[in-house]
Design a protein around this motif. Structure first.
Motif, PDB file in Angstrom:
ATOM      1  N   ILE A  55       8.417  37.916 -34.157  1.00  0.00           N
ATOM      2  CA  ILE A  55       8.283  36.684 -33.370  1.00  0.00           C
ATOM      3  C   ILE A  55       8.844  36.897 -31.966  1.00  0.00           C
ATOM      4  CG2 ILE A  55       9.097  34.295 -33.167  1.00  0.00           C
ATOM      5  CD1 ILE A  55       9.055  34.288 -36.307  1.00  0.00           C
ATOM      6  N   ARG A  56      10.004  37.532 -31.886  1.00  0.00           N
ATOM      7  CA  ARG A  56      10.646  37.759 -30.587  1.00  0.00           C
ATOM      8  C   ARG A  56       9.771  38.615 -29.670  1.00  0.00           C
ATOM      9  NH1 ARG A  56      13.430  41.309 -27.816  1.00  0.00           N
ATOM     10  NH2 ARG A  56      13.439  42.918 -29.399  1.00  0.00           N
ATOM     11  N   ARG A  57       9.181  39.665 -30.211  1.00  0.00           N
ATOM     12  CA  ARG A  57       8.383  40.591 -29.397  1.00  0.00           C
ATOM     13  C   ARG A  57       6.931  40.160 -29.236  1.00  0.00           C
ATOM     14  NH1 ARG A  57       9.748  45.968 -32.273  1.00  0.00           N
ATOM     15  NH2 ARG A  57       7.538  46.202 -31.902  1.00  0.00           N
ATOM     16  N   ARG A  58       6.508  39.131 -30.000  1.00  0.00           N
ATOM     17  CA  ARG A  58       5.125  38.615 -29.938  1.00  0.00           C
ATOM     18  C   ARG A  58       4.094  39.720 -30.160  1.00  0.00           C
ATOM     19  NH1 ARG A  58       4.829  33.799 -25.537  1.00  0.00           N
ATOM     20  NH2 ARG A  58       6.663  32.703 -26.271  1.00  0.00           N
ATOM     21  N   THR A  59       4.259  40.474 -31.214  1.00  0.00           N
ATOM     22  CA  THR A  59       3.398  41.620 -31.462  1.00  0.00           C
ATOM     23  C   THR A  59       2.159  41.306 -32.299  1.00  0.00           C
ATOM     24  OG1 THR A  59       4.810  42.211 -33.322  1.00  0.00           O
ATOM     25  CG2 THR A  59       5.247  43.319 -31.245  1.00  0.00           C
ATOM     26  N   VAL A  60       2.113  40.153 -32.930  1.00  0.00           N
ATOM     27  CA  VAL A  60       0.981  39.837 -33.805  1.00  0.00           C
ATOM     28  C   VAL A  60      -0.321  39.743 -33.012  1.00  0.00           C
ATOM     29  CG1 VAL A  60      -0.008  38.134 -35.394  1.00  0.00           C
ATOM     30  CG2 VAL A  60       2.398  38.744 -35.564  1.00  0.00           C
ATOM     31  N   GLY A  61      -0.306  39.064 -31.888  1.00  0.00           N
ATOM     32  CA  GLY A  61      -1.517  38.935 -31.071  1.00  0.00           C
ATOM     33  C   GLY A  61      -2.050  40.275 -30.605  1.00  0.00           C
ATOM     34  N   ALA A  63      -1.512  43.204 -32.038  1.00  0.00           N
ATOM     35  CA  ALA A  63      -1.974  43.962 -33.202  1.00  0.00           C
ATOM     36  C   ALA A  63      -3.344  43.474 -33.688  1.00  0.00           C
ATOM     37  CB  ALA A  63      -0.957  43.874 -34.327  1.00  0.00           C
ATOM     38  N   LEU A  64      -3.560  42.167 -33.603  1.00  0.00           N
ATOM     39  CA  LEU A  64      -4.837  41.608 -34.044  1.00  0.00           C
ATOM     40  C   LEU A  64      -5.886  41.629 -32.934  1.00  0.00           C
ATOM     41  CD1 LEU A  64      -3.638  38.548 -36.170  1.00  0.00           C
ATOM     42  CD2 LEU A  64      -4.321  40.817 -36.963  1.00  0.00           C
ATOM     43  N   ARG A  65      -5.470  42.021 -31.750  1.00  0.00           N
ATOM     44  CA  ARG A  65      -6.352  42.099 -30.573  1.00  0.00           C
ATOM     45  C   ARG A  65      -7.035  40.771 -30.271  1.00  0.00           C
ATOM     46  NH1 ARG A  65      -9.167  47.991 -31.481  1.00  0.00           N
ATOM     47  NH2 ARG A  65      -7.239  49.167 -31.379  1.00  0.00           N
ATOM     48  N   ARG A  66      -6.212  39.724 -30.270  1.00  0.00           N
ATOM     49  CA  ARG A  66      -6.732  38.402 -29.914  1.00  0.00           C
ATOM     50  C   ARG A  66      -5.574  37.514 -29.485  1.00  0.00           C
ATOM     51  NH1 ARG A  66     -10.327  36.721 -33.424  1.00  0.00           N
ATOM     52  NH2 ARG A  66     -10.386  34.726 -32.387  1.00  0.00           N
ATOM     53  N   SER A  67      -5.904  36.429 -28.874  1.00  0.00           N
ATOM     54  CA  SER A  67      -4.886  35.473 -28.457  1.00  0.00           C
ATOM     55  C   SER A  67      -4.501  34.625 -29.665  1.00  0.00           C
ATOM     56  CB  SER A  67      -5.460  34.598 -27.342  1.00  0.00           C
ATOM     57  OG  SER A  67      -4.524  33.635 -26.970  1.00  0.00           O
ATOM     58  N   VAL A  68      -3.213  34.602 -29.978  1.00  0.00           N
ATOM     59  CA  VAL A  68      -2.730  33.779 -31.089  1.00  0.00           C
ATOM     60  C   VAL A  68      -1.649  32.844 -30.572  1.00  0.00           C
ATOM     61  CG1 VAL A  68      -3.243  35.543 -32.820  1.00  0.00           C
ATOM     62  CG2 VAL A  68      -0.970  35.430 -31.842  1.00  0.00           C
ATOM     63  N   ASP A  69      -1.452  31.773 -31.275  1.00  0.00           N
ATOM     64  CA  ASP A  69      -0.415  30.806 -30.919  1.00  0.00           C
ATOM     65  C   ASP A  69       0.918  31.298 -31.486  1.00  0.00           C
ATOM     66  OD1 ASP A  69       1.211  28.632 -30.463  1.00  0.00           O
ATOM     67  OD2 ASP A  69       0.094  27.262 -31.762  1.00  0.00           O
ATOM     68  N   PRO A  70       1.872  31.693 -30.620  1.00  0.00           N
ATOM     69  CA  PRO A  70       3.150  32.202 -31.120  1.00  0.00           C
ATOM     70  C   PRO A  70       3.895  31.197 -31.992  1.00  0.00           C
ATOM     71  CG  PRO A  70       3.011  32.440 -28.724  1.00  0.00           C
ATOM     72  CD  PRO A  70       1.803  31.695 -29.178  1.00  0.00           C
ATOM     73  N   ALA A  71       3.753  29.911 -31.697  1.00  0.00           N
ATOM     74  CA  ALA A  71       4.425  28.879 -32.494  1.00  0.00           C
ATOM     75  C   ALA A  71       3.844  28.834 -33.908  1.00  0.00           C
ATOM     76  CB  ALA A  71       4.301  27.529 -31.811  1.00  0.00           C
ATOM     77  N   GLN A  72       2.527  28.987 -34.017  1.00  0.00           N
ATOM     78  CA  GLN A  72       1.887  28.982 -35.334  1.00  0.00           C
ATOM     79  C   GLN A  72       2.334  30.184 -36.152  1.00  0.00           C
ATOM     80  OE1 GLN A  72      -1.432  30.966 -36.404  1.00  0.00           O
ATOM     81  NE2 GLN A  72      -0.662  30.308 -38.388  1.00  0.00           N
ATOM     82  N   VAL A  73       2.429  31.355 -35.519  1.00  0.00           N
ATOM     83  CA  VAL A  73       2.885  32.564 -36.206  1.00  0.00           C
ATOM     84  C   VAL A  73       4.339  32.390 -36.651  1.00  0.00           C
ATOM     85  CG1 VAL A  73       3.341  35.031 -35.960  1.00  0.00           C
ATOM     86  CG2 VAL A  73       1.244  34.052 -35.011  1.00  0.00           C
ATOM     87  N   ALA A  74       5.177  31.856 -35.774  1.00  0.00           N
ATOM     88  CA  ALA A  74       6.582  31.628 -36.117  1.00  0.00           C
ATOM     89  C   ALA A  74       6.709  30.666 -37.298  1.00  0.00           C
ATOM     90  CB  ALA A  74       7.336  31.097 -34.902  1.00  0.00           C
ATOM     91  N   GLU A  75       5.901  29.616 -37.293  1.00  0.00           N
ATOM     92  CA  GLU A  75       5.916  28.637 -38.382  1.00  0.00           C
ATOM     93  C   GLU A  75       5.464  29.280 -39.691  1.00  0.00           C
ATOM     94  OE1 GLU A  75       3.158  24.885 -39.521  1.00  0.00           O
ATOM     95  OE2 GLU A  75       3.993  24.853 -37.487  1.00  0.00           O
ATOM     96  N   LEU A  76       4.412  30.088 -39.643  1.00  0.00           N
ATOM     97  CA  LEU A  76       3.906  30.775 -40.822  1.00  0.00           C
ATOM     98  C   LEU A  76       4.966  31.706 -41.405  1.00  0.00           C
ATOM     99  CD1 LEU A  76       1.489  31.598 -42.680  1.00  0.00           C
ATOM    100  CD2 LEU A  76       0.992  33.357 -40.986  1.00  0.00           C
ATOM    101  N   LEU A  77       5.609  32.483 -40.553  1.00  0.00           N
ATOM    102  CA  LEU A  77       6.622  33.423 -41.037  1.00  0.00           C
ATOM    103  C   LEU A  77       7.874  32.705 -41.531  1.00  0.00           C
ATOM    104  CD1 LEU A  77       6.198  36.281 -38.436  1.00  0.00           C
ATOM    105  CD2 LEU A  77       5.358  36.200 -40.778  1.00  0.00           C
TER     106      LEU A  77
END
Length: 81
Positions: A55-61, A63-77
């Motif tokens: 979450i801190r490094r915002r690496t999910v977007g 890695a998935l090669r797309r724009s993702v909502d960091p808040a949604q990822v943080a909530e999911l995790l």
């Protein structure tokens, strides 16, 4: 022999069965957990304990090669913790 995958948080290669797989769901329009490793498309892997670093490094977007909502990822995790 399980295939090795690299954790987004700690960057260690380990067996994929030790990691969570995240992927993009076009139907839901958001990042989802893929517990069965059977969703098509690009995915990324992480140890459950590495969620804060991911979450801190915002690496999910990236890695998935797309724009993702960091808040949604943080909530999911956070739900998985």
């Amino acid at each position: 022999n399980q295939p090795l995958r690299t954790c987004l948080g700690c960057r260690r290669p380990v067996s994929r069965t030790e990691l969570l797989r995240l992927t993009w769901s076009p139907a839901a329009g958001r990042v989802i957990v893929d517990p069965a490793f059977d969703q098509g498309g690009r995915g990324c892997y992480l140890h459950p304990g590495c969620a804060a670093e991911v979450i801190r490094r915002r690496t999910v977007g990236r890695a998935l090669r797309r724009s993702v909502d960091p808040a949604q990822v943080a909530e999911l995790l956070a739900e998985l913790a």
